[in-house]
Design a protein around this motif. Structure first.
Motif, PDB file in Angstrom:
ATOM      1  N   ASP A 140       0.835  -1.198   0.000  1.00  0.00           N
ATOM      2  CA  ASP A 140       0.000   0.000   0.000  1.00  0.00           C
ATOM      3  C   ASP A 140       0.874   1.254   0.000  1.00  0.00           C
ATOM      4  OD1 ASP A 140      -2.281   1.480  -0.017  1.00  0.00           O
ATOM      5  OD2 ASP A 140      -2.806   1.126   2.085  1.00  0.00           O
ATOM      6  N   GLU A 141       0.464   2.245  -0.791  1.00  0.00           N
ATOM      7  CA  GLU A 141       1.187   3.523  -0.907  1.00  0.00           C
ATOM      8  C   GLU A 141       2.664   3.304  -1.237  1.00  0.00           C
ATOM      9  OE1 GLU A 141      -0.493   5.969  -1.243  1.00  0.00           O
ATOM     10  OE2 GLU A 141      -2.371   5.540  -0.213  1.00  0.00           O
ATOM     11  N   PHE A 142       2.915   2.453  -2.222  1.00  0.00           N
ATOM     12  CA  PHE A 142       4.302   2.102  -2.544  1.00  0.00           C
ATOM     13  C   PHE A 142       5.094   3.275  -3.112  1.00  0.00           C
ATOM     14  CE2 PHE A 142       2.534   1.873  -6.705  1.00  0.00           C
ATOM     15  CZ  PHE A 142       3.583   1.983  -7.608  1.00  0.00           C
ATOM     16  N   MET A 143       4.409   4.300  -3.639  1.00  0.00           N
ATOM     17  CA  MET A 143       5.127   5.443  -4.188  1.00  0.00           C
ATOM     18  C   MET A 143       5.747   6.315  -3.096  1.00  0.00           C
ATOM     19  SD  MET A 143       5.315   5.302  -7.427  1.00  0.00           S
ATOM     20  CE  MET A 143       5.872   6.963  -7.780  1.00  0.00           C
ATOM     21  N   ASP A 144       5.408   6.049  -1.830  1.00  0.00           N
ATOM     22  CA  ASP A 144       6.026   6.781  -0.723  1.00  0.00           C
ATOM     23  C   ASP A 144       7.392   6.213  -0.344  1.00  0.00           C
ATOM     24  OD1 ASP A 144       3.986   8.566  -0.515  1.00  0.00           O
ATOM     25  OD2 ASP A 144       2.974   7.576   1.154  1.00  0.00           O
ATOM     26  N   LEU A 145       7.771   5.092  -0.929  1.00  0.00           N
ATOM     27  CA  LEU A 145       9.055   4.477  -0.593  1.00  0.00           C
ATOM     28  C   LEU A 145      10.226   5.371  -1.000  1.00  0.00           C
ATOM     29  CD1 LEU A 145       8.404   0.796  -1.749  1.00  0.00           C
ATOM     30  CD2 LEU A 145       8.741   1.557   0.612  1.00  0.00           C
ATOM     31  N   THR A 146      11.329   5.223  -0.291  1.00  0.00           N
ATOM     32  CA  THR A 146      12.550   5.928  -0.668  1.00  0.00           C
ATOM     33  C   THR A 146      13.058   5.367  -1.993  1.00  0.00           C
ATOM     34  OG1 THR A 146      13.922   4.339   0.523  1.00  0.00           O
ATOM     35  CG2 THR A 146      13.172   6.286   1.749  1.00  0.00           C
ATOM     36  N   PRO A 147      13.886   6.114  -2.730  1.00  0.00           N
ATOM     37  CA  PRO A 147      14.389   5.614  -4.021  1.00  0.00           C
ATOM     38  C   PRO A 147      15.052   4.244  -3.924  1.00  0.00           C
ATOM     39  CG  PRO A 147      14.864   7.946  -3.807  1.00  0.00           C
ATOM     40  CD  PRO A 147      14.295   7.512  -2.489  1.00  0.00           C
ATOM     41  N   GLY A 148      15.840   4.011  -2.869  1.00  0.00           N
ATOM     42  CA  GLY A 148      16.499   2.711  -2.725  1.00  0.00           C
ATOM     43  C   GLY A 148      15.509   1.585  -2.521  1.00  0.00           C
ATOM     44  N   ALA A 149      14.499   1.826  -1.687  1.00  0.00           N
ATOM     45  CA  ALA A 149      13.479   0.808  -1.443  1.00  0.00           C
ATOM     46  C   ALA A 149      12.646   0.561  -2.695  1.00  0.00           C
ATOM     47  CB  ALA A 149      12.582   1.241  -0.290  1.00  0.00           C
ATOM     48  N   LEU A 150      12.379   1.623  -3.447  1.00  0.00           N
ATOM     49  CA  LEU A 150      11.597   1.477  -4.676  1.00  0.00           C
ATOM     50  C   LEU A 150      12.360   0.650  -5.703  1.00  0.00           C
ATOM     51  CD1 LEU A 150       8.943   2.244  -6.013  1.00  0.00           C
ATOM     52  CD2 LEU A 150      10.037   4.331  -6.865  1.00  0.00           C
ATOM     53  N   ARG A 151      13.678   0.853  -5.789  1.00  0.00           N
ATOM     54  CA  ARG A 151      14.488   0.049  -6.713  1.00  0.00           C
ATOM     55  C   ARG A 151      14.459  -1.424  -6.316  1.00  0.00           C
ATOM     56  NH1 ARG A 151      17.940   4.606  -6.636  1.00  0.00           N
ATOM     57  NH2 ARG A 151      19.147   3.706  -4.906  1.00  0.00           N
ATOM     58  N   ALA A 152      14.537  -1.694  -5.011  1.00  0.00           N
ATOM     59  CA  ALA A 152      14.475  -3.084  -4.545  1.00  0.00           C
ATOM     60  C   ALA A 152      13.128  -3.708  -4.889  1.00  0.00           C
ATOM     61  CB  ALA A 152      14.715  -3.137  -3.037  1.00  0.00           C
ATOM     62  N   LEU A 153      12.054  -2.928  -4.720  1.00  0.00           N
ATOM     63  CA  LEU A 153      10.718  -3.422  -5.036  1.00  0.00           C
ATOM     64  C   LEU A 153      10.592  -3.748  -6.521  1.00  0.00           C
ATOM     65  CD1 LEU A 153       7.711  -3.939  -4.458  1.00  0.00           C
ATOM     66  CD2 LEU A 153       7.326  -1.482  -4.760  1.00  0.00           C
TER      67      LEU A 153
END
Length: 388
Positions: free
Chosen positions: A121-134
Motif C-alpha cells: 500500500d502507498e508504494f510510491m512513498d518508498l525511498t528511491p532505494g526501497a523502490l528500486r528493490a521493489l
C-alpha cells in the motif's frame, strides 16, 4: 488417460478460481473490472497496480483475496511511508555476519523476498532505494545485494497508490512493471451504494466464507496457459493492435499476449481465436481512465477485419475436412452411381473452397483441389468399368 486427468484437474481449478472471484465481486462492490484484472494476473503470474484515494476498498480487496488463497509459504502486507527504508521490504542486515565476515547480508525470511503474494500500500512513498528493490523483485523476482542473490517465489503482487498529478512522472517510471492498472474511484452506482449502506447497518444478506483457492490451482492454470497455441492470424492482429496503441515496451508486448492465451484456456480451448483479443481490454484499457478507453477502441479498428478473415479460414478448413471425408468414402465405394453422387459433392466443395480461399489458406485449397481430382478420377473409373 493422463491427458484426461490433467484436463479434468484444469477444469476443476477454473471452477474454483471463478467461485473465488465471484465471491469477491459480491463482497467488494463495483470493482468487477479490477477483479477481472486480478483473475488474469493470477493465472499469468503478473502484478496489478491500483490507483485511487483512501477508502475505496483497495486494502479490503487485497486482504480478502490473499487470505482466501491457501497452500503458499507467506503473504506479505505492508503500508509504506516516506521514511521507510528497503529493510522493511527485504529484511534487516545480519549484524553478526557483518561483524564476523565484514559483508552485508539481509535476513529475508518472512519478507517480500520470500513471499508468494503481497499487498504493498502507498508504494510510491518508498525511498528511491526501497523502490528500486521493489521493482527488481516485481520484474526479475530476484533480490541482489553484493554477494547475496536470492530467487523470490513472488507470484502476484497488488500495489496501491494515492495517485495525484504531482507524482505522474515518477509513476510512469515504474508503471511498466505492472501489466494491469486500474483507477479505483468511489462508488457511483446507486445500486452499489445502497448495498454498501445495507451492509453497514446490518441489513444485507449473510454471506458465507469466500471459497478457498489453492496456489496449486493457480500454478496448474498457469501451466495450461503456456500450452495454448497462438495462431499466426491472432499474432499478426495482436501486433497490429499494439502498434496502434503505441508507446508500449517490449516487456508489455511480450507479457500481454499471455492474457490472450489465458482467455482461450478459461473458455476450454487450447488454440487462440481472434475473439480472445477482447481480453486485452483489461490490459490496455485502464478502468476509470477515459483516455485509455478511447485509445483502445481506436486500436481495435483492425479487429473486425481479422475476425472476418478468421471466419473465412474456418469455413475453408471445414470444407477441406469434408473433402477429406469424401476421399475416404469413395475409397470403399464400388457402385458408380454412388461414386458420382460423391463426385458431385466434391465439385461443389471445390467451387466453394476456390471462392473462400485466401492467402492464409492457399495450401488447403491446393490439397483440397488435388483430392477432388482424385475423387472424380475414381468415379470415372467405376463408370467405365460398369459400362464395359
Amino acid at each position: 488417460m493422463r491427458t484426461r486427468t490433467r484436463n479434468n484437474s484444469a477444469r476443476k481449478a477454473v471452477d474454483r478460481l471463478n467461485a473465488t472471484m465471484s465471491a469477491l465481486s459480491d463482497r467488494v462492490l463495483g470493482r468487477d473490472d479490477l477483479i477481472r484484472q486480478i483473475k488474469f494476473a493470477l493465472i499469468t503470474k503478473n502484478h496489478v497496480l491500483m490507483e485511487g484515494p483512501p477508502g475505496v476498498a483497495k486494502s479490503m480487496l487485497a486482504n480478502l483475496l490473499f487470505r482466501a488463497i491457501r497452500g503458499h509459504k507467506h503473504y506479505f502486507d505492508i503500508k509504506c511511508t516516506k521514511k521507510m527504508s528497503e529493510d522493511y521490504l527485504v529484511g534487516a542486515p545480519d549484524m553478526r555476519k557483518f561483524r564476523q565476515e565484514g559483508r552485508l547480508w539481509h535476513l529475508t525470511d518472512k519478507t517480500l523476498v520470500t513471499s508468494d503474494f503481497a499487498f504493498i500500500d502507498e508504494f510510491m512513498d518508498l525511498t528511491p532505494g526501497a523502490l528500486r528493490a521493489l521493482l527488481e523483485l516485481l520484474n526479475e523476482r530476484t533480490f541482489t545485494r553484493g554477494r547475496q542473490k536470492e530467487k523470490s517465489p513472488l507470484w502476484t503482487a497488488l500495489a496501491a497508490t494515492n495517485f495525484s498529478g504531482e507524482n505522474e512522472e515518477a509513476l510512469e517510471a515504474v508503471i511498466d512493471r505492472f501489466l494491469f492498472r486500474c483507477k479505483v474511484e468511489p462508488l457511483s452506482s446507486i445500486a452499489d451504494r445502497m448495498r454498501m449502506i445495507k451492509a453497514s447497518v446490518g441489513q444485507d444478506e449473510e454471506m458465507g466464507p469466500i471459497p478457498v483457492l489453492n496456489k496449486a490451482d493457480i500454478v496448474t492454470l498457469n501451466k495450461q496457459v503456456s500450452k495454448v497455441y497462438v495462431t499466426d492470424l491472432v499474432m499478426e492482429t495482436y501486433l497490429a493492435v499494439c502498434d496502434k496503441i503505441g508507446s508500449l515496451t517490449d516487456r508489455t508486448i511480450a507479457n500481454a499476449i499471455r492474457v490472450v492465451q489465458a482467455n482461450a484456456m478459461l473458455e476450454g480451448r487450447y488454440c487462440t481465436s481472434v475473439k480472445d483479443l477482447n481480453a486485452l481490454d483489461c490490459v490496455f484499457r485502464v478502468p476509470g481512465d477515459s483516455a485509455s478507453s478511447s485509445r483502445f477502441a481506436k486500436a481495435f479498428s483492425v479487429y473486425k477485419g481479422a475476425l472476418d478473415r478468421e471466419k473465412r479460414i474456418s469455413n475453408v478448413f471445414m470444407i477441406y475436412r469434408r473433402i477429406s471425408d469424401l476421399v475416404l468414402m469413395i475409397q470403399d465405394c464400388e457402385d458408380y452411381k454412388e461414386a458420382y453422387a460423391i463426385a458431385h459433392e466434391a465439385r461443389e466443395a471445390e467451387q466453394a473452397i476456390h471462392a473462400l480461399s485466401t492467402s492464409d489458406t492457399e495450401h488447403l485449397k491446393t490439397e483440397g483441389c488435388k483430392s477432388c481430382c482424385s475423387i472424380l478420377e475414381k468415379a470415372d473409373t467405376l463408370y467405365n468399368r460398369d459400362k464395359d
